[in-house]
Scaffold this motif. Structure first.
Motif, PDB file in Angstrom:
ATOM      1  N   GLN A  79      -7.510  -5.161  18.198  1.00 41.72           N
ATOM      2  CA  GLN A  79      -6.676  -6.315  17.856  1.00 41.72           C
ATOM      3  C   GLN A  79      -6.354  -6.251  16.364  1.00 41.72           C
ATOM      4  O   GLN A  79      -7.238  -6.217  15.529  1.00 41.72           O
ATOM      5  CB  GLN A  79      -7.420  -7.614  18.179  1.00 41.72           C
ATOM      6  N   VAL A  80      -5.079  -6.182  16.038  1.00 36.71           N
ATOM      7  CA  VAL A  80      -4.650  -6.151  14.650  1.00 36.71           C
ATOM      8  C   VAL A  80      -4.397  -7.587  14.226  1.00 36.71           C
ATOM      9  O   VAL A  80      -3.645  -8.296  14.874  1.00 36.71           O
ATOM     10  CB  VAL A  80      -3.364  -5.317  14.486  1.00 36.71           C
ATOM     11  N   MET A  81      -5.053  -7.995  13.161  1.00 34.56           N
ATOM     12  CA  MET A  81      -4.870  -9.369  12.711  1.00 34.56           C
ATOM     13  C   MET A  81      -4.303  -9.385  11.305  1.00 34.56           C
ATOM     14  O   MET A  81      -4.644  -8.561  10.484  1.00 34.56           O
ATOM     15  CB  MET A  81      -6.205 -10.109  12.715  1.00 34.56           C
ATOM     16  N   GLY A  82      -3.475 -10.371  11.059  1.00 36.07           N
ATOM     17  CA  GLY A  82      -3.003 -10.631   9.721  1.00 36.07           C
ATOM     18  C   GLY A  82      -3.854 -11.757   9.177  1.00 36.07           C
ATOM     19  O   GLY A  82      -5.016 -11.577   8.861  1.00 36.07           O
ATOM     20  N   VAL A  83      -3.276 -12.956   9.147  1.00 40.17           N
ATOM     21  CA  VAL A  83      -3.997 -14.134   8.706  1.00 40.17           C
ATOM     22  C   VAL A  83      -4.149 -15.052   9.908  1.00 40.17           C
ATOM     23  O   VAL A  83      -3.183 -15.315  10.616  1.00 40.17           O
ATOM     24  CB  VAL A  83      -3.237 -14.856   7.567  1.00 40.17           C
ATOM     25  N   LEU A  84      -5.351 -15.514  10.136  1.00 40.86           N
ATOM     26  CA  LEU A  84      -5.638 -16.433  11.228  1.00 40.86           C
ATOM     27  C   LEU A  84      -6.032 -17.771  10.637  1.00 40.86           C
ATOM     28  O   LEU A  84      -6.890 -17.828   9.757  1.00 40.86           O
ATOM     29  CB  LEU A  84      -6.769 -15.891  12.097  1.00 40.86           C
ATOM     30  N   GLN A  85      -5.391 -18.836  11.098  1.00 39.62           N
ATOM     31  CA  GLN A  85      -5.783 -20.181  10.685  1.00 39.62           C
ATOM     32  C   GLN A  85      -6.661 -20.751  11.779  1.00 39.62           C
ATOM     33  O   GLN A  85      -6.278 -20.773  12.949  1.00 39.62           O
ATOM     34  CB  GLN A  85      -4.569 -21.068  10.484  1.00 39.62           C
ATOM     35  N   PHE A  86      -7.856 -21.193  11.408  1.00 35.78           N
ATOM     36  CA  PHE A  86      -8.792 -21.730  12.389  1.00 35.78           C
ATOM     37  C   PHE A  86      -9.601 -22.842  11.747  1.00 35.78           C
ATOM     38  O   PHE A  86     -10.259 -22.627  10.740  1.00 35.78           O
ATOM     39  CB  PHE A  86      -9.722 -20.619  12.889  1.00 35.78           C
ATOM     40  N   GLY A  87      -9.510 -24.040  12.318  1.00 40.78           N
ATOM     41  CA  GLY A  87     -10.308 -25.158  11.821  1.00 40.78           C
ATOM     42  C   GLY A  87     -10.036 -25.506  10.374  1.00 40.78           C
ATOM     43  O   GLY A  87     -10.941 -25.865   9.641  1.00 40.78           O
ATOM     44  N   GLY A  88      -8.795 -25.401   9.945  1.00 39.21           N
ATOM     45  CA  GLY A  88      -8.450 -25.741   8.570  1.00 39.21           C
ATOM     46  C   GLY A  88      -8.723 -24.636   7.569  1.00 39.21           C
ATOM     47  O   GLY A  88      -8.451 -24.777   6.384  1.00 39.21           O
ATOM     48  N   GLU A  89      -9.271 -23.525   8.016  1.00 32.81           N
ATOM     49  CA  GLU A  89      -9.544 -22.384   7.150  1.00 32.81           C
ATOM     50  C   GLU A  89      -8.579 -21.256   7.475  1.00 32.81           C
ATOM     51  O   GLU A  89      -8.072 -21.150   8.585  1.00 32.81           O
ATOM     52  CB  GLU A  89     -10.976 -21.877   7.355  1.00 32.81           C
ATOM     53  N   TYR A  90      -8.347 -20.388   6.501  1.00 31.63           N
ATOM     54  CA  TYR A  90      -7.523 -19.203   6.701  1.00 31.63           C
ATOM     55  C   TYR A  90      -8.430 -17.979   6.603  1.00 31.63           C
ATOM     56  O   TYR A  90      -9.260 -17.890   5.701  1.00 31.63           O
ATOM     57  CB  TYR A  90      -6.422 -19.118   5.641  1.00 31.63           C
ATOM     58  N   PHE A  91      -8.280 -17.044   7.547  1.00 31.62           N
ATOM     59  CA  PHE A  91      -9.117 -15.852   7.607  1.00 31.62           C
ATOM     60  C   PHE A  91      -8.242 -14.612   7.469  1.00 31.62           C
ATOM     61  O   PHE A  91      -7.180 -14.516   8.069  1.00 31.62           O
ATOM     62  CB  PHE A  91      -9.861 -15.778   8.947  1.00 31.62           C
ATOM     63  N   HIS A  92      -8.723 -13.670   6.675  1.00 29.01           N
ATOM     64  CA  HIS A  92      -8.093 -12.356   6.548  1.00 29.01           C
ATOM     65  C   HIS A  92      -9.237 -11.364   6.491  1.00 29.01           C
ATOM     66  O   HIS A  92     -10.278 -11.647   5.908  1.00 29.01           O
ATOM     67  CB  HIS A  92      -7.245 -12.283   5.274  1.00 29.01           C
ATOM     68  N   ALA A  94     -11.222 -10.808   8.723  1.00 27.86           N
ATOM     69  CA  ALA A  94     -12.293 -11.477   9.473  1.00 27.86           C
ATOM     70  C   ALA A  94     -13.227 -12.305   8.598  1.00 27.86           C
ATOM     71  O   ALA A  94     -14.326 -12.637   8.995  1.00 27.86           O
ATOM     72  CB  ALA A  94     -13.081 -10.471  10.306  1.00 27.86           C
ATOM     73  N   THR A  95     -12.799 -12.643   7.380  1.00 28.96           N
ATOM     74  CA  THR A  95     -13.612 -13.509   6.513  1.00 28.96           C
ATOM     75  C   THR A  95     -12.739 -14.646   5.985  1.00 28.96           C
ATOM     76  O   THR A  95     -11.530 -14.481   5.800  1.00 28.96           O
ATOM     77  CB  THR A  95     -14.196 -12.737   5.306  1.00 28.96           C
ATOM     78  N   PRO A  96     -13.350 -15.813   5.718  1.00 29.13           N
ATOM     79  CA  PRO A  96     -12.563 -16.937   5.181  1.00 29.13           C
ATOM     80  C   PRO A  96     -12.000 -16.606   3.798  1.00 29.13           C
ATOM     81  O   PRO A  96     -12.675 -16.002   2.968  1.00 29.13           O
ATOM     82  CB  PRO A  96     -13.577 -18.075   5.071  1.00 29.13           C
ATOM     83  N   LEU A 128      -4.709 -18.792  -2.050  1.00 27.68           N
ATOM     84  CA  LEU A 128      -5.886 -18.294  -1.344  1.00 27.68           C
ATOM     85  C   LEU A 128      -5.993 -16.797  -1.554  1.00 27.68           C
ATOM     86  O   LEU A 128      -4.983 -16.093  -1.575  1.00 27.68           O
ATOM     87  CB  LEU A 128      -5.772 -18.594   0.154  1.00 27.68           C
ATOM     88  N   ARG A 129      -7.219 -16.306  -1.679  1.00 24.61           N
ATOM     89  CA  ARG A 129      -7.423 -14.873  -1.890  1.00 24.61           C
ATOM     90  C   ARG A 129      -8.538 -14.373  -0.985  1.00 24.61           C
ATOM     91  O   ARG A 129      -9.563 -15.013  -0.819  1.00 24.61           O
ATOM     92  CB  ARG A 129      -7.788 -14.598  -3.345  1.00 24.61           C
ATOM     93  N   CYS A 130      -8.317 -13.184  -0.429  1.00 23.86           N
ATOM     94  CA  CYS A 130      -9.308 -12.498   0.398  1.00 23.86           C
ATOM     95  C   CYS A 130     -10.082 -11.522  -0.488  1.00 23.86           C
ATOM     96  O   CYS A 130      -9.571 -11.088  -1.527  1.00 23.86           O
ATOM     97  CB  CYS A 130      -8.602 -11.750   1.524  1.00 23.86           C
ATOM     98  N   GLY A 131     -11.263 -11.151  -0.066  1.00 21.54           N
ATOM     99  CA  GLY A 131     -12.069 -10.176  -0.801  1.00 21.54           C
ATOM    100  C   GLY A 131     -11.400  -8.825  -0.952  1.00 21.54           C
ATOM    101  O   GLY A 131     -11.692  -8.074  -1.879  1.00 21.54           O
ATOM    102  N   CYS A 132     -10.449  -8.507  -0.062  1.00 16.53           N
ATOM    103  CA  CYS A 132      -9.752  -7.217  -0.136  1.00 16.53           C
ATOM    104  C   CYS A 132      -8.624  -7.237  -1.168  1.00 16.53           C
ATOM    105  O   CYS A 132      -8.021  -6.212  -1.450  1.00 16.53           O
ATOM    106  CB  CYS A 132      -9.174  -6.848   1.229  1.00 16.53           C
ATOM    107  N   GLY A 133      -8.323  -8.436  -1.727  1.00 15.57           N
ATOM    108  CA  GLY A 133      -7.260  -8.545  -2.708  1.00 15.57           C
ATOM    109  C   GLY A 133      -6.005  -9.224  -2.180  1.00 15.57           C
ATOM    110  O   GLY A 133      -5.142  -9.643  -2.951  1.00 15.57           O
TER     111      GLY A 133
END
Length: 140
Positions: A79-92, A94-96, A128-133
């Protein structure tokens, strides 16, 4: 004889109703990417509001669905994911994503005709920023 009406027996198959995650254009669920998952209002056991895109034909869908059906799409191998919004949080990745700043973004207006002007719109936003940049700006 039971005095409880509509009692669920252990192991009895009972799934909440909801619309199937499906692309009627492609006639498959193979190319679906989950975009957001939100709680139902009012809450319904086993159901969530889900939005998703078919990456093959680029159609977008949103409707109530069973948690089981949403999990089946999310848990597919590859499963290729971009940004997932779940419960008011955004995930990229697989981390908030973390909020790093807030501010105001402008959408600039323009003149449509001699007598019609669209004015500038200013929106409160947060970065918002992900750990990957990877980073993105969302309405606050």
């Amino acid at each position: 004889m039971s005095t409880i009406s509509n009692a669920h027996l252990p192991g009895e198959a009972h799934r909440p109703s909801g619309h199937r995650l499906w692309c009627p254009e492609c006639r498959t669920d193979e190319y679906l990417i989950i975009e957001s998952i939100e709680a139902m209002h009012p809450p319904e056991v086993g159901l969530v509001d889900v939005s998703y895109t078919c990456v093959e034909c680029d159609f977008f869908y949103a409707h109530p669905a069973s948690v089981h059906d949403v999990a089946a799409v999310l848990n597919r191998h590859g499963q290729v994911m971009g940004v997932l919004q779940f419960g008011g949080e955004y995930f990229h990745c697989a981390t908030p994503m973390l909020s790093v700043s807030s501010g105001t973004s402008s959408i600039y207006g323009h003149e449509l005709a001699r007598h019609h002007t669209i004015h500038d719109v200013h929106l409160p936003t947060r970065l918002l920023r992900c750990g990957c940049g990877f980073q993105m700006e969302v309405p606050d």
